[in-house]
Scaffold this motif. Structure first.
Motif, PDB file in Angstrom:
ATOM      1  N   ARG A 183     -27.933   2.052  -5.541  1.00 54.07           N
ATOM      2  CA  ARG A 183     -29.011   3.182  -5.498  1.00 54.07           C
ATOM      3  C   ARG A 183     -29.875   2.928  -4.136  1.00 54.07           C
ATOM      4  N   GLY A 184     -30.022   3.829  -3.517  1.00 50.81           N
ATOM      5  CA  GLY A 184     -30.900   3.802  -2.472  1.00 50.81           C
ATOM      6  C   GLY A 184     -30.234   3.246  -0.988  1.00 50.81           C
ATOM      7  N   ASP A 185     -28.869   2.783  -1.154  1.00 50.10           N
ATOM      8  CA  ASP A 185     -28.453   2.384  -0.058  1.00 50.10           C
ATOM      9  C   ASP A 185     -27.719   3.623   0.854  1.00 50.10           C
ATOM     10  N   GLU A 186     -27.720   3.578   2.126  1.00 51.04           N
ATOM     11  CA  GLU A 186     -27.272   4.700   2.830  1.00 51.04           C
ATOM     12  C   GLU A 186     -25.694   4.697   2.937  1.00 51.04           C
ATOM     13  N   VAL A 187     -24.805   5.638   2.554  1.00 56.53           N
ATOM     14  CA  VAL A 187     -23.502   5.896   2.852  1.00 56.53           C
ATOM     15  C   VAL A 187     -23.223   7.034   3.757  1.00 56.53           C
ATOM     16  N   SER A 238     -24.060  16.998  -6.053  1.00 54.44           N
ATOM     17  CA  SER A 238     -25.212  16.615  -6.770  1.00 54.44           C
ATOM     18  C   SER A 238     -26.452  16.445  -5.943  1.00 54.44           C
ATOM     19  N   ALA A 239     -27.359  17.023  -6.626  1.00 56.08           N
ATOM     20  CA  ALA A 239     -28.724  17.039  -5.794  1.00 56.08           C
ATOM     21  C   ALA A 239     -29.243  15.623  -5.859  1.00 56.08           C
ATOM     22  N   PHE A 240     -28.559  14.544  -6.471  1.00 53.22           N
ATOM     23  CA  PHE A 240     -28.983  13.234  -6.130  1.00 53.22           C
ATOM     24  C   PHE A 240     -28.517  12.431  -5.138  1.00 53.22           C
ATOM     25  N   LEU A 241     -27.871  13.095  -4.165  1.00 48.36           N
ATOM     26  CA  LEU A 241     -27.293  12.694  -2.998  1.00 48.36           C
ATOM     27  C   LEU A 241     -28.263  13.311  -1.827  1.00 48.36           C
ATOM     28  N   GLY A 242     -28.855  12.703  -1.320  1.00 49.13           N
ATOM     29  CA  GLY A 242     -29.962  13.318  -0.324  1.00 49.13           C
ATOM     30  C   GLY A 242     -29.350  12.899   1.011  1.00 49.13           C
ATOM     31  N   GLY A 251      -7.272  24.980  20.198  1.00 51.45           N
ATOM     32  CA  GLY A 251      -6.079  24.791  19.595  1.00 51.45           C
ATOM     33  C   GLY A 251      -5.724  23.253  19.777  1.00 51.45           C
ATOM     34  N   HIS A 252      -4.806  22.731  18.849  1.00 46.85           N
ATOM     35  CA  HIS A 252      -4.751  21.366  18.819  1.00 46.85           C
ATOM     36  C   HIS A 252      -5.873  20.615  19.055  1.00 46.85           C
ATOM     37  N   THR A 253      -6.682  20.461  18.180  1.00 47.89           N
ATOM     38  CA  THR A 253      -7.879  19.709  18.200  1.00 47.89           C
ATOM     39  C   THR A 253      -8.170  19.407  16.822  1.00 47.89           C
ATOM     40  N   ARG A 254      -8.865  17.966  16.811  1.00 42.93           N
ATOM     41  CA  ARG A 254      -8.969  17.368  15.425  1.00 42.93           C
ATOM     42  C   ARG A 254     -10.827  17.112  15.736  1.00 42.93           C
ATOM     43  N   ILE A 255     -11.477  17.214  14.761  1.00 43.25           N
ATOM     44  CA  ILE A 255     -12.858  17.069  14.793  1.00 43.25           C
ATOM     45  C   ILE A 255     -13.266  16.277  13.461  1.00 43.25           C
ATOM     46  N   THR A 256     -14.047  15.203  13.992  1.00 38.53           N
ATOM     47  CA  THR A 256     -14.254  14.329  12.669  1.00 38.53           C
ATOM     48  C   THR A 256     -15.794  14.294  12.744  1.00 38.53           C
ATOM     49  N   ARG A 257     -16.571  14.723  11.602  1.00 37.80           N
ATOM     50  CA  ARG A 257     -17.967  14.711  11.715  1.00 37.80           C
ATOM     51  C   ARG A 257     -18.356  13.696  10.537  1.00 37.80           C
ATOM     52  N   THR A 258     -19.510  13.036  10.743  1.00 35.93           N
ATOM     53  CA  THR A 258     -20.114  11.908   9.811  1.00 35.93           C
ATOM     54  C   THR A 258     -21.396  12.441   9.177  1.00 35.93           C
ATOM     55  N   HIS A 259     -21.717  12.631   8.027  1.00 35.01           N
ATOM     56  CA  HIS A 259     -22.815  12.855   7.578  1.00 35.01           C
ATOM     57  C   HIS A 259     -23.514  11.580   6.659  1.00 35.01           C
ATOM     58  N   ARG A 260     -24.597  11.213   6.809  1.00 33.18           N
ATOM     59  CA  ARG A 260     -25.339   9.954   6.073  1.00 33.18           C
ATOM     60  C   ARG A 260     -26.121  10.413   5.056  1.00 33.18           C
ATOM     61  N   LEU A 261     -25.926  10.100   3.872  1.00 35.60           N
ATOM     62  CA  LEU A 261     -26.824  10.316   2.842  1.00 35.60           C
ATOM     63  C   LEU A 261     -27.067   9.205   1.949  1.00 35.60           C
ATOM     64  N   THR A 262     -28.245   9.252   1.087  1.00 38.08           N
ATOM     65  CA  THR A 262     -28.812   8.118   0.363  1.00 38.08           C
ATOM     66  C   THR A 262     -28.816   8.762  -1.369  1.00 38.08           C
ATOM     67  N   GLU A 300     -14.473   9.805  -4.712  1.00 39.69           N
ATOM     68  CA  GLU A 300     -15.596   9.221  -5.597  1.00 39.69           C
ATOM     69  C   GLU A 300     -16.237   8.328  -4.851  1.00 39.69           C
ATOM     70  N   LEU A 301     -17.762   8.258  -5.191  1.00 41.68           N
ATOM     71  CA  LEU A 301     -18.990   7.331  -4.855  1.00 41.68           C
ATOM     72  C   LEU A 301     -19.210   6.977  -6.059  1.00 41.68           C
TER      73      LEU A 301
END
Length: 371
Positions: free
Chosen positions: A42-46, A70-74, A100-111, A145-146
Protein backbone atom coordinates in the motif's frame (compact mmCIF):
# COMPACT_ATOMS: atom_id res chain seq x y z
CA UNK A 1 -26.28 23.55 -59.97
CA UNK A 2 -22.60 23.26 -59.13
CA UNK A 3 -23.34 23.90 -55.48
CA UNK A 4 -26.01 21.21 -55.49
CA UNK A 5 -23.59 18.67 -56.97
CA UNK A 6 -20.95 19.72 -54.46
CA UNK A 7 -23.39 19.18 -51.61
CA UNK A 8 -24.43 15.78 -52.99
CA UNK A 9 -20.84 14.65 -53.53
CA UNK A 10 -19.84 15.84 -50.06
CA UNK A 11 -22.81 14.07 -48.50
CA UNK A 12 -21.94 10.90 -50.42
CA UNK A 13 -18.31 11.03 -49.29
CA UNK A 14 -19.29 11.57 -45.68
CA UNK A 15 -21.86 8.80 -45.84
CA UNK A 16 -19.39 6.47 -47.53
CA UNK A 17 -16.56 7.10 -45.07
CA UNK A 18 -19.05 6.61 -42.26
CA UNK A 19 -19.97 3.19 -43.65
CA UNK A 20 -16.32 2.21 -44.14
CA UNK A 21 -15.13 3.25 -40.69
CA UNK A 22 -18.23 1.85 -39.02
CA UNK A 23 -17.54 -1.53 -40.61
CA UNK A 24 -13.76 -1.67 -40.38
CA UNK A 25 -12.81 0.39 -37.31
CA UNK A 26 -12.26 -2.69 -35.10
CA UNK A 27 -10.87 -4.97 -37.80
CA UNK A 28 -7.19 -5.76 -37.20
CA UNK A 29 -7.34 -3.83 -33.91
CA UNK A 30 -6.14 -5.34 -30.63
CA UNK A 31 -6.06 -3.85 -27.14
CA UNK A 32 -4.34 -4.95 -23.93
CA UNK A 33 -4.30 -3.43 -20.48
CA UNK A 34 -2.34 -4.87 -17.57
CA UNK A 35 -0.52 -3.99 -14.38
CA UNK A 36 3.24 -4.11 -14.89
CA UNK A 37 3.70 -5.52 -11.36
CA UNK A 38 1.68 -8.36 -9.88
CA UNK A 39 1.97 -7.10 -6.30
CA UNK A 40 3.04 -4.12 -4.23
CA UNK A 41 2.62 -2.60 -0.78
CA UNK A 42 0.00 0.00 0.00
CA UNK A 43 1.32 3.41 -0.99
CA UNK A 44 3.81 2.12 -3.59
CA UNK A 45 3.58 3.53 -7.10
CA UNK A 46 2.79 0.97 -9.81
CA UNK A 47 2.24 1.15 -13.56
CA UNK A 48 -0.83 0.35 -15.63
CA UNK A 49 0.15 -0.26 -19.26
CA UNK A 50 -2.19 0.06 -22.26
CA UNK A 51 -1.15 -1.34 -25.64
CA UNK A 52 -3.18 -0.64 -28.77
CA UNK A 53 -2.20 -2.22 -32.09
CA UNK A 54 -3.76 -1.25 -35.44
CA UNK A 55 -2.63 -3.93 -37.91
CA UNK A 56 -4.51 -2.63 -40.99
CA UNK A 57 -3.83 0.16 -43.48
CA UNK A 58 -6.97 2.08 -42.59
CA UNK A 59 -6.34 4.55 -39.78
CA UNK A 60 -8.48 4.78 -36.67
CA UNK A 61 -9.51 8.46 -36.45
CA UNK A 62 -10.49 8.27 -32.82
CA UNK A 63 -10.91 5.60 -30.18
CA UNK A 64 -12.22 5.95 -26.63
CA UNK A 65 -11.30 3.28 -24.10
CA UNK A 66 -13.38 3.09 -20.90
CA UNK A 67 -13.32 0.84 -17.85
CA UNK A 68 -14.45 0.76 -14.22
CA UNK A 69 -11.71 0.62 -11.62
CA UNK A 70 -11.59 0.79 -7.84
CA UNK A 71 -11.58 4.27 -6.32
CA UNK A 72 -8.69 3.10 -4.10
CA UNK A 73 -6.33 3.26 -7.09
CA UNK A 74 -5.13 6.85 -7.25
CA UNK A 75 -4.03 7.92 -10.75
CA UNK A 76 -1.77 10.78 -11.72
CA UNK A 77 -3.24 13.37 -14.07
CA UNK A 78 -2.20 12.70 -17.67
CA UNK A 79 -2.73 13.87 -21.24
CA UNK A 80 -5.51 12.04 -23.16
CA UNK A 81 -6.65 10.59 -19.88
CA UNK A 82 -9.71 11.26 -17.77
CA UNK A 83 -10.99 9.86 -14.48
CA UNK A 84 -14.45 10.35 -12.98
CA UNK A 85 -14.20 9.31 -9.35
CA UNK A 86 -16.96 8.02 -7.09
CA UNK A 87 -16.85 6.79 -3.51
CA UNK A 88 -16.05 3.14 -4.38
CA UNK A 89 -15.29 3.14 -8.10
CA UNK A 90 -14.00 5.39 -10.85
CA UNK A 91 -14.50 5.55 -14.59
CA UNK A 92 -11.18 5.57 -16.41
CA UNK A 93 -11.12 6.89 -20.01
CA UNK A 94 -8.26 7.01 -22.50
CA UNK A 95 -8.35 8.54 -26.00
CA UNK A 96 -6.33 7.40 -29.01
CA UNK A 97 -5.86 8.17 -32.70
CA UNK A 98 -3.94 5.61 -34.74
CA UNK A 99 -2.52 5.70 -38.29
CA UNK A 100 -2.43 2.42 -40.19
CA UNK A 101 0.02 -0.28 -39.02
CA UNK A 102 0.74 1.49 -35.76
CA UNK A 103 1.20 0.32 -32.19
CA UNK A 104 0.80 2.67 -29.24
CA UNK A 105 1.88 1.87 -25.69
CA UNK A 106 0.79 4.20 -22.93
CA UNK A 107 1.84 3.93 -19.29
CA UNK A 108 -0.23 5.33 -16.41
CA UNK A 109 1.19 5.62 -12.89
CA UNK A 110 -1.07 4.97 -9.94
CA UNK A 111 -0.80 4.56 -6.19
CA UNK A 112 -3.01 2.07 -4.29
CA UNK A 113 -4.26 3.71 -1.11
CA UNK A 114 -5.75 0.57 0.43
CA UNK A 115 -4.67 -3.07 0.67
CA UNK A 116 -6.70 -5.54 -1.38
CA UNK A 117 -6.92 -7.41 -4.65
CA UNK A 118 -7.70 -5.27 -7.70
CA UNK A 119 -8.76 -6.98 -10.93
CA UNK A 120 -9.16 -5.63 -14.43
CA UNK A 121 -12.26 -7.38 -15.79
CA UNK A 122 -13.62 -5.71 -18.93
CA UNK A 123 -12.95 -2.68 -21.11
CA UNK A 124 -15.23 -0.94 -23.63
CA UNK A 125 -13.84 0.42 -26.91
CA UNK A 126 -15.77 3.08 -28.84
CA UNK A 127 -14.68 4.12 -32.32
CA UNK A 128 -16.17 5.66 -35.41
CA UNK A 129 -15.74 7.82 -38.47
CA UNK A 130 -13.73 11.01 -38.88
CA UNK A 131 -16.57 13.36 -37.93
CA UNK A 132 -18.01 11.19 -35.20
CA UNK A 133 -21.29 10.85 -37.06
CA UNK A 134 -21.38 7.09 -36.47
CA UNK A 135 -19.76 4.97 -33.80
CA UNK A 136 -19.47 1.38 -32.71
CA UNK A 137 -18.84 -0.24 -29.32
CA UNK A 138 -16.83 -3.33 -28.47
CA UNK A 139 -16.41 -4.89 -25.02
CA UNK A 140 -13.28 -6.94 -24.35
CA UNK A 141 -12.37 -9.13 -21.35
CA UNK A 142 -9.20 -8.37 -19.39
CA UNK A 143 -7.20 -10.64 -17.13
CA UNK A 144 -4.82 -8.73 -14.91
CA UNK A 145 -4.65 -8.51 -11.14
CA UNK A 146 -2.81 -6.33 -8.65
CA UNK A 147 -2.39 -7.64 -5.11
CA UNK A 148 -1.76 -4.80 -2.66
CA UNK A 149 -0.11 -5.91 0.57
CA UNK A 150 -0.71 -4.02 3.81
CA UNK A 151 2.20 -1.72 4.54
CA UNK A 152 4.04 -3.21 7.55
CA UNK A 153 3.67 -0.77 10.43
CA UNK A 154 6.43 0.23 12.82
CA UNK A 155 5.15 -1.84 15.75
CA UNK A 156 6.20 -2.13 19.42
CA UNK A 157 7.92 -5.46 18.81
CA UNK A 158 10.08 -4.88 21.89
CA UNK A 159 6.95 -5.40 24.01
CA UNK A 160 6.91 -9.09 23.21
CA UNK A 161 8.44 -11.36 25.88
CA UNK A 162 12.22 -11.10 25.98
CA UNK A 163 12.66 -14.67 24.78
CA UNK A 164 11.15 -13.63 21.43
CA UNK A 165 13.71 -10.89 20.98
CA UNK A 166 16.55 -13.23 21.88
CA UNK A 167 15.27 -15.87 19.52
CA UNK A 168 16.11 -19.26 21.00
CA UNK A 169 15.49 -19.75 24.70
CA UNK A 170 16.55 -22.40 27.19
CA UNK A 171 13.99 -24.95 28.32
CA UNK A 172 14.03 -27.67 30.98
CA UNK A 173 13.47 -30.56 28.64
CA UNK A 174 15.84 -32.51 26.46
CA UNK A 175 15.65 -31.57 22.81
CA UNK A 176 18.89 -31.18 20.81
CA UNK A 177 22.03 -29.25 21.72
CA UNK A 178 22.17 -26.07 19.66
CA UNK A 179 25.71 -25.29 18.39
CA UNK A 180 24.86 -21.56 18.25
CA UNK A 181 23.93 -21.24 21.95
CA UNK A 182 26.98 -21.67 24.23
CA UNK A 183 26.27 -21.97 27.95
CA UNK A 184 29.89 -22.34 29.11
CA UNK A 185 32.76 -24.85 29.01
CA UNK A 186 33.35 -28.39 30.27
CA UNK A 187 36.13 -30.98 30.36
CA UNK A 188 36.98 -32.77 27.14
CA UNK A 189 35.37 -36.21 26.83
CA UNK A 190 36.08 -39.08 24.47
CA UNK A 191 34.18 -38.57 21.24
CA UNK A 192 34.16 -34.76 21.36
CA UNK A 193 35.12 -33.10 18.08
CA UNK A 194 38.14 -30.84 17.90
CA UNK A 195 35.76 -28.20 16.48
CA UNK A 196 34.19 -28.03 19.94
CA UNK A 197 37.43 -27.14 21.72
CA UNK A 198 37.24 -23.91 23.71
CA UNK A 199 40.81 -22.69 23.30
CA UNK A 200 40.49 -19.73 25.65
CA UNK A 201 39.17 -21.90 28.49
CA UNK A 202 41.83 -24.53 27.75
CA UNK A 203 44.60 -21.94 28.00
CA UNK A 204 43.16 -20.56 31.21
CA UNK A 205 42.79 -23.93 32.98
CA UNK A 206 45.72 -25.74 31.46
CA UNK A 207 43.45 -28.64 30.50
CA UNK A 208 41.58 -29.39 27.29
CA UNK A 209 38.11 -27.84 27.52
CA UNK A 210 35.20 -27.88 25.05
CA UNK A 211 32.13 -25.72 24.59
CA UNK A 212 29.08 -26.62 26.67
CA UNK A 213 26.02 -26.15 24.41
CA UNK A 214 22.60 -25.35 25.82
CA UNK A 215 19.37 -27.07 24.82
CA UNK A 216 17.01 -24.79 22.98
CA UNK A 217 13.68 -24.66 21.23
CA UNK A 218 13.10 -23.02 17.85
CA UNK A 219 11.90 -19.45 17.68
CA UNK A 220 8.20 -19.16 16.81
CA UNK A 221 5.62 -16.34 16.75
CA UNK A 222 1.89 -16.86 16.15
CA UNK A 223 0.03 -13.66 15.19
CA UNK A 224 -3.75 -13.59 15.71
CA UNK A 225 -5.88 -10.74 14.32
CA UNK A 226 -9.36 -10.01 15.68
CA UNK A 227 -11.79 -8.45 13.18
CA UNK A 228 -14.25 -7.41 15.91
CA UNK A 229 -13.95 -3.63 16.15
CA UNK A 230 -15.88 -3.54 19.43
CA UNK A 231 -17.01 -5.95 22.10
CA UNK A 232 -20.38 -7.43 21.15
CA UNK A 233 -19.95 -6.93 17.41
CA UNK A 234 -21.96 -9.43 15.40
CA UNK A 235 -20.83 -9.62 11.76
CA UNK A 236 -20.41 -6.20 10.17
CA UNK A 237 -17.36 -4.05 10.84
CA UNK A 238 -18.23 -0.40 11.37
CA UNK A 239 -14.74 0.94 12.09
CA UNK A 240 -12.84 -0.44 9.11
CA UNK A 241 -9.89 1.91 9.61
CA UNK A 242 -9.25 0.39 13.06
CA UNK A 243 -9.11 -3.16 11.71
CA UNK A 244 -6.96 -2.08 8.76
CA UNK A 245 -4.56 -0.66 11.33
CA UNK A 246 -4.53 -4.04 13.06
CA UNK A 247 -3.71 -5.83 9.81
CA UNK A 248 -0.78 -3.47 9.23
CA UNK A 249 0.42 -4.11 12.79
CA UNK A 250 0.28 -7.84 12.05
CA UNK A 251 2.33 -7.29 8.88
CA UNK A 252 4.86 -5.26 10.89
CA UNK A 253 5.15 -7.94 13.58
CA UNK A 254 5.60 -10.67 10.95
CA UNK A 255 8.27 -8.63 9.17
CA UNK A 256 10.17 -7.91 12.40
CA UNK A 257 10.05 -11.54 13.52
CA UNK A 258 11.10 -12.88 10.11
CA UNK A 259 14.03 -10.46 10.04
CA UNK A 260 15.32 -12.16 13.21
CA UNK A 261 14.97 -15.61 11.71
CA UNK A 262 11.88 -16.52 13.71
CA UNK A 263 9.12 -18.76 12.43
CA UNK A 264 5.88 -16.79 11.96
CA UNK A 265 2.29 -18.05 11.73
CA UNK A 266 -0.97 -16.18 11.19
CA UNK A 267 -4.59 -16.66 12.19
CA UNK A 268 -7.65 -14.40 11.98
CA UNK A 269 -11.39 -14.70 12.48
CA UNK A 270 -11.78 -13.43 8.90
CA UNK A 271 -12.03 -15.32 5.60
CA UNK A 272 -10.03 -14.89 2.45
CA UNK A 273 -11.83 -13.64 -0.65
CA UNK A 274 -14.24 -16.26 -2.04
CA UNK A 275 -13.82 -18.38 1.11
CA UNK A 276 -15.82 -18.76 4.30
CA UNK A 277 -13.65 -20.19 7.08
CA UNK A 278 -11.21 -18.43 9.37
CA UNK A 279 -7.73 -17.78 8.04
CA UNK A 280 -4.89 -19.85 9.48
CA UNK A 281 -1.29 -20.45 8.44
CA UNK A 282 1.07 -22.63 10.46
CA UNK A 283 4.36 -20.95 11.39
CA UNK A 284 7.17 -21.00 8.84
CA UNK A 285 10.29 -19.01 8.11
CA UNK A 286 11.91 -17.37 5.14
CA UNK A 287 11.01 -14.61 2.68
CA UNK A 288 8.75 -16.84 0.62
CA UNK A 289 6.66 -17.68 3.68
CA UNK A 290 6.56 -14.03 4.77
CA UNK A 291 5.23 -12.90 1.38
CA UNK A 292 2.66 -15.67 1.48
CA UNK A 293 1.42 -14.13 4.74
CA UNK A 294 1.42 -10.66 3.14
CA UNK A 295 -0.74 -11.96 0.30
CA UNK A 296 -3.14 -13.62 2.72
CA UNK A 297 -3.47 -10.31 4.60
CA UNK A 298 -4.11 -8.52 1.30
CA UNK A 299 -6.99 -10.88 0.50
CA UNK A 300 -8.66 -10.76 3.93
CA UNK A 301 -12.34 -9.77 3.99
CA UNK A 302 -13.54 -7.64 6.90
CA UNK A 303 -16.22 -10.16 7.88
CA UNK A 304 -16.34 -12.10 11.16
CA UNK A 305 -16.27 -15.88 10.83
CA UNK A 306 -16.28 -16.64 14.58
CA UNK A 307 -15.77 -14.87 17.91
CA UNK A 308 -12.17 -14.29 18.98
CA UNK A 309 -12.81 -16.42 22.08
CA UNK A 310 -13.64 -19.44 19.91
CA UNK A 311 -10.53 -18.84 17.80
CA UNK A 312 -8.27 -18.72 20.89
CA UNK A 313 -9.90 -21.85 22.33
CA UNK A 314 -9.31 -23.64 19.04
CA UNK A 315 -5.63 -22.63 19.19
CA UNK A 316 -5.39 -24.08 22.71
CA UNK A 317 -7.02 -27.35 21.58
CA UNK A 318 -4.22 -27.78 19.04
CA UNK A 319 -1.95 -28.37 22.01
CA UNK A 320 1.18 -26.63 20.77
CA UNK A 321 3.74 -25.20 23.18
CA UNK A 322 6.75 -22.89 23.30
CA UNK A 323 5.20 -20.28 21.01
CA UNK A 324 4.85 -16.56 21.51
CA UNK A 325 1.21 -15.79 20.70
CA UNK A 326 0.52 -12.18 19.73
CA UNK A 327 -3.15 -11.14 19.75
CA UNK A 328 -4.11 -7.91 17.97
CA UNK A 329 -7.59 -6.87 19.10
CA UNK A 330 -9.70 -3.79 19.78
CA UNK A 331 -10.81 -5.09 23.19
CA UNK A 332 -10.06 -7.65 25.92
CA UNK A 333 -12.32 -9.20 28.55
CA UNK A 334 -12.45 -12.03 31.10
CA UNK A 335 -13.53 -14.65 28.56
CA UNK A 336 -10.59 -13.83 26.31
CA UNK A 337 -8.23 -13.83 29.30
CA UNK A 338 -9.46 -17.31 30.25
CA UNK A 339 -8.81 -18.55 26.70
CA UNK A 340 -5.35 -16.96 26.80
CA UNK A 341 -4.60 -18.73 30.10
CA UNK A 342 -5.31 -22.05 28.39
CA UNK A 343 -2.54 -21.25 25.92
CA UNK A 344 -0.20 -20.14 28.69
CA UNK A 345 -0.73 -23.36 30.65
CA UNK A 346 0.62 -25.22 27.62
CA UNK A 347 3.87 -23.28 27.88
CA UNK A 348 3.14 -20.44 25.48
CA UNK A 349 3.30 -16.71 26.09
CA UNK A 350 0.31 -14.55 25.14
CA UNK A 351 0.72 -10.82 24.43
CA UNK A 352 -2.06 -8.35 23.58
CA UNK A 353 -1.64 -5.35 21.33
CA UNK A 354 -4.86 -3.44 21.83
CA UNK A 355 -6.18 -1.29 18.99
CA UNK A 356 -7.60 2.08 19.98
CA UNK A 357 -9.11 4.95 18.02
CA UNK A 358 -6.40 7.20 19.45
CA UNK A 359 -3.87 5.12 17.45
CA UNK A 360 -2.18 3.88 20.60
CA UNK A 361 -1.64 0.39 21.92
CA UNK A 362 -1.85 -0.89 25.47
CA UNK A 363 0.02 -4.11 26.01
CA UNK A 364 -0.86 -6.88 28.42
CA UNK A 365 1.43 -9.85 28.40
CA UNK A 366 2.11 -13.03 30.29
CA UNK A 367 4.32 -16.05 29.90
CA UNK A 368 3.52 -19.61 30.79
CA UNK A 369 6.19 -21.54 32.57
CA UNK A 370 7.96 -24.02 30.34
CA UNK A 371 7.41 -27.61 31.21
Amino acid sequence: MFILWLVLITAGVLYGQGLVFNKLVFRGLSYQREFRQRSCFRGDEVELVETLDNRKRLPVPWLRVESQLSAFLGFRASENFDVSRGELSQNHRSFFSLPGHTRITRTHRLTPIKRGCYRLSTVTLTGGDVLGMSQRHLQLPLNSELVVYPRPAAVPFHELPSRSLQGDYSIRRFIVPDPFVIAGARDYQAGDSMKQVNWKASARTGELMVHQYDYTADRCLMVIINVEDAEGMWRSVTNEALIEQGIEWAAGAAEAAAAQGMEVGLAANMPLMAEFGSLRFEPGRGQEHLYMLYEAMARLQLVRTEPLRDLLEQEARMGYANRDVLVISSYWNDELEAAAQSLRRLGNSVTLWELQDAQRARTRSGEGESA
